[in-house]
Design a protein around this motif. Structure first.
Motif, mmCIF file in Angstrom:
data_model
loop_
_atom_site.group_PDB
_atom_site.id
_atom_site.type_symbol
_atom_site.label_atom_id
_atom_site.label_comp_id
_atom_site.label_asym_id
_atom_site.label_seq_id
_atom_site.Cartn_x
_atom_site.Cartn_y
_atom_site.Cartn_z
ATOM 1 N N ALA A 96 51.433 90.770 17.072
ATOM 2 C CA ALA A 96 51.090 90.522 15.862
ATOM 3 C C ALA A 96 49.317 89.714 16.131
ATOM 4 O O ALA A 96 48.774 90.017 15.131
ATOM 5 N N LEU A 97 49.610 88.715 17.034
ATOM 6 C CA LEU A 97 48.128 87.893 16.984
ATOM 7 C C LEU A 97 47.150 89.018 17.684
ATOM 8 O O LEU A 97 46.011 88.916 17.111
ATOM 9 N N THR A 122 39.102 60.142 14.660
ATOM 10 C CA THR A 122 39.562 59.250 15.719
ATOM 11 C C THR A 122 40.083 60.065 17.027
ATOM 12 O O THR A 122 40.541 61.145 16.663
ATOM 13 N N GLY A 123 39.895 59.729 18.113
ATOM 14 C CA GLY A 123 40.134 60.312 19.411
ATOM 15 C C GLY A 123 38.909 61.318 19.594
ATOM 16 O O GLY A 123 39.620 62.476 20.266
ATOM 17 N N GLN A 124 37.670 60.920 19.655
ATOM 18 C CA GLN A 124 36.840 62.086 19.572
ATOM 19 C C GLN A 124 36.597 62.540 21.247
ATOM 20 O O GLN A 124 36.013 63.373 21.597
ATOM 21 N N GLU A 125 37.172 61.603 22.186
ATOM 22 C CA GLU A 125 37.004 61.852 23.558
ATOM 23 C C GLU A 125 37.900 63.184 24.095
ATOM 24 O O GLU A 125 37.876 63.790 24.948
ATOM 25 N N TYR A 126 38.862 63.575 22.902
ATOM 26 C CA TYR A 126 39.768 64.837 23.110
ATOM 27 C C TYR A 126 38.929 66.115 22.384
ATOM 28 O O TYR A 126 40.072 66.977 22.716
ATOM 29 N N GLU A 127 38.133 65.947 21.718
ATOM 30 C CA GLU A 127 37.549 66.978 21.185
ATOM 31 C C GLU A 127 37.320 68.382 22.150
ATOM 32 O O GLU A 127 37.498 69.485 21.337
ATOM 33 N N GLN A 128 36.873 68.129 23.078
ATOM 34 C CA GLN A 128 36.591 69.451 24.008
ATOM 35 C C GLN A 128 37.889 69.811 24.763
ATOM 36 O O GLN A 128 37.930 70.942 25.325
ATOM 37 N N HIS A 129 38.896 69.059 24.667
ATOM 38 C CA HIS A 129 40.188 69.206 25.410
ATOM 39 C C HIS A 129 41.224 70.119 24.676
ATOM 40 O O HIS A 129 41.855 70.791 25.335
ATOM 41 N N LEU A 130 41.118 69.950 23.366
ATOM 42 C CA LEU A 130 42.078 70.538 22.426
ATOM 43 C C LEU A 130 41.670 71.851 21.912
ATOM 44 O O LEU A 130 40.337 71.769 21.844
ATOM 45 N N THR A 131 42.416 72.844 21.769
ATOM 46 C CA THR A 131 41.938 74.013 21.180
ATOM 47 C C THR A 131 42.523 74.428 19.788
ATOM 48 O O THR A 131 43.719 74.246 19.753
ATOM 49 N N ILE A 132 42.079 75.388 18.993
ATOM 50 C CA ILE A 132 42.930 75.862 17.789
ATOM 51 C C ILE A 132 42.240 77.097 17.420
ATOM 52 O O ILE A 132 40.997 77.486 17.986
ATOM 53 N N PRO A 133 42.846 77.957 16.666
ATOM 54 C CA PRO A 133 42.180 79.131 16.126
ATOM 55 C C PRO A 133 41.129 78.954 15.349
ATOM 56 O O PRO A 133 40.672 78.052 14.509
ATOM 57 N N PRO A 134 39.786 79.713 15.500
ATOM 58 C CA PRO A 134 38.369 79.549 14.866
ATOM 59 C C PRO A 134 38.685 79.364 13.574
ATOM 60 O O PRO A 134 39.512 79.951 12.771
ATOM 61 N N LEU A 135 37.887 78.643 12.744
ATOM 62 C CA LEU A 135 37.649 78.460 11.231
ATOM 63 C C LEU A 135 38.781 78.126 10.534
ATOM 64 O O LEU A 135 38.738 78.281 9.317
ATOM 65 N N ALA A 166 47.419 80.330 2.686
ATOM 66 C CA ALA A 166 48.618 81.267 3.063
ATOM 67 C C ALA A 166 48.059 81.896 4.340
ATOM 68 O O ALA A 166 49.031 82.123 5.449
ATOM 69 N N ASN A 167 46.968 82.583 4.281
ATOM 70 C CA ASN A 167 46.315 83.029 5.714
ATOM 71 C C ASN A 167 46.298 81.988 7.015
ATOM 72 O O ASN A 167 46.419 82.329 7.918
ATOM 73 N N ILE A 168 45.839 80.758 6.676
ATOM 74 C CA ILE A 168 45.648 79.582 7.269
ATOM 75 C C ILE A 168 47.207 79.398 8.103
ATOM 76 O O ILE A 168 47.384 79.466 9.357
ATOM 77 N N ASP A 169 48.250 79.163 7.147
ATOM 78 C CA ASP A 169 49.634 79.198 7.782
ATOM 79 C C ASP A 169 50.114 80.162 8.627
ATOM 80 O O ASP A 169 50.721 80.170 9.808
ATOM 81 N N LYS A 170 49.623 81.474 8.235
ATOM 82 C CA LYS A 170 49.897 82.730 9.061
ATOM 83 C C LYS A 170 49.364 82.586 10.428
ATOM 84 O O LYS A 170 50.089 82.892 11.420
ATOM 85 N N GLN A 171 48.149 82.271 10.594
ATOM 86 C CA GLN A 171 47.286 82.249 11.821
ATOM 87 C C GLN A 171 47.882 81.198 12.653
ATOM 88 O O GLN A 171 48.075 81.334 13.707
ATOM 89 N N LEU A 172 48.221 80.071 11.830
ATOM 90 C CA LEU A 172 48.947 78.801 12.981
ATOM 91 C C LEU A 172 50.198 79.295 13.385
ATOM 92 O O LEU A 172 50.536 79.046 14.467
ATOM 93 N N GLY A 214 53.665 78.994 16.889
ATOM 94 C CA GLY A 214 55.001 79.188 16.368
ATOM 95 C C GLY A 214 55.662 77.794 15.900
ATOM 96 O O GLY A 214 55.376 77.505 14.957
ATOM 97 N N ASN A 215 56.555 77.452 16.491
ATOM 98 C CA ASN A 215 57.243 76.180 15.955
ATOM 99 C C ASN A 215 56.588 74.879 16.412
ATOM 100 O O ASN A 215 57.124 73.755 16.420
ATOM 101 N N ARG A 216 55.380 74.914 16.871
ATOM 102 C CA ARG A 216 54.799 73.642 17.629
ATOM 103 C C ARG A 216 53.624 73.274 16.726
ATOM 104 O O ARG A 216 52.969 72.195 16.693
ATOM 105 N N TYR A 217 53.748 73.403 15.345
ATOM 106 C CA TYR A 217 52.837 73.131 14.183
ATOM 107 C C TYR A 217 53.705 72.702 12.941
ATOM 108 O O TYR A 217 54.809 73.510 12.817
#
Length: 348
Positions: free
Chosen positions: A150-151, A244-257, A312-318, A323-326
């Protein structure tokens, strides 16, 4: 409560008891077995499910295999002791005759019988747990495959929409740089706004084919967006942005926008000019956690009608990505609207 699994288990036990007791023994012994059957198999059923859900499941999940062995031995010992108390004291006290009433020899007959029953159902419980564990793994594998498929479909649609709407980025950037150079000599404030807009457009074009981007890239987009809005409305704008935690900004990833859509939701539906109740955007990053929350007073009508991703679309993309990690929660209390997004990126 789902009664279907209970009915299935009860049916299997009943069929098993009928086959095991009514078909395998002669009639003289059947009467004794029928009398003691509820006690015998009620006890082994308790043994079976205790071992599955109270011992095997938690010990295997925590990888405590020595404790698993110890608890199994203790469970067998407890079963033998309770069965001895039941058949030697309780049932004779109630006047119920059992197969041990005539020749009750603890070491020669009762102990071997009890150990055989206990080991038999202990092994059955391990087999049952393994079968259910394998089925659960297979289901999770299929769900993951469906989510990935689906992704991929969603990604293909997004890429197609991006290609249809895309302008020549080089022409666009060169034009904005030209505007920036001319504006710099006239109004540094205007030049800074053009540069912020250029950075936003560059970010959008760069994420066109990416399913995940660095959180820092999303936060820089938000910073540029807020800078333009601040230039636009000046001191009338009351929006607080804290990271807070700006040192992790480049380490963590998420879907764009995703994050900017939550910020745009504030400007679309919220009162961003309320000094008494300023809008708040809070970001908290750790090495494996993303927490993003917004809060704003809500207006009766939207500030503008242009659409965005939508909650609703944000929730769908996440859901497709994590999966169940959010968790994504939204609520409105006393005309104050808030959202809370928590993402665990462990084992992504």
């Amino acid at each position: 409560m789902n009664r279907k699994p209970i009915l299935i288990h009860a049916s299997v036990w009943i069929v098993y008891l009928l086959l095991n007791n009514l078909l395998l023994f002669n009639w003289n012994l059947q009467r004794l077995f029928i009398v003691q059957m509820p006690f015998t198999y009620g006890l082994v059923a308790i043994l079976f499910y205790t071992n599955v859900y109270a011992i095997i499941n938690p010990c295997v999940q925590r990888k405590q295999y020595a404790r698993l062995l110890l608890y199994t031995v203790l469970l067998v010992g407890s079963y033998v002791a309770i069965r001895l108390w039941l058949f030697d004291i309780v049932l004779p006290g109630l006047g119920i005759r059992t197969i041990y009433s005539e020749t009750f020899i603890v070491y020669n007959r009762f102990i071997p019988d009890s150990l055989w029953l206990a080991l038999q159902y202990i092994l059955l419980s391990y087999g049952y747990w393994f079968a259910m564990y394998s089925i659960r793994l297979e289901r999770e594998k299929r769900l993951n495959e469906q989510r990935i498929a689906a992704l991929e479909v969603e990604k293909a649609r997004s890429e197609l929409a991006f290609l249809r709407a895309q302008l020549n980025p080089h022409f666009l950037y060169n034009t904005l740089n030209f505007f920036f150079s001319d504006a710099l000599m006239v109004s540094p404030r205007l030049a800074d706004s053009i540069m912020a807009l250029s950075q936003m457009l560059r970010s959008v074009s760069e994420v066109g084919y990416q399913s995940l981007v660095a959180v820092g890239q999303e936060l820089n987009y938000i910073r540029c967006y807020l800078k333009i809005q601040q230039y636009r409305f000046g001191d009338q704008l009351h929006v607080q942005f804290q990271v807070t935690g700006q040192e992790y900004e480049q380490h963590l990833t998420i879907p764009p926008l995703i994050l900017i859509s939550l910020v745009e939701n504030i400007f679309k539906y919220g009162d961003v000019f309320d000094a008494a109740t300023p809008a708040r955007i809070t970001v908290d990053l750790t090495d494996d956690q993303i927490r993003f929350s917004t809060m704003n007073s809500k207006k009766d009508v939207p500030n503008y009608m242009q659409g965005g991703l939508g909650l609703a679309n944000i929730d769908k993309q996440l859901n497709l990505t994590f999966g169940n990690r959010y968790s994504f929660e939204k609520q409105e209390i006393n005309n104050i609207f808030s959202t809370s997004l928590h993402i665990s990126v462990t084992n992504l």
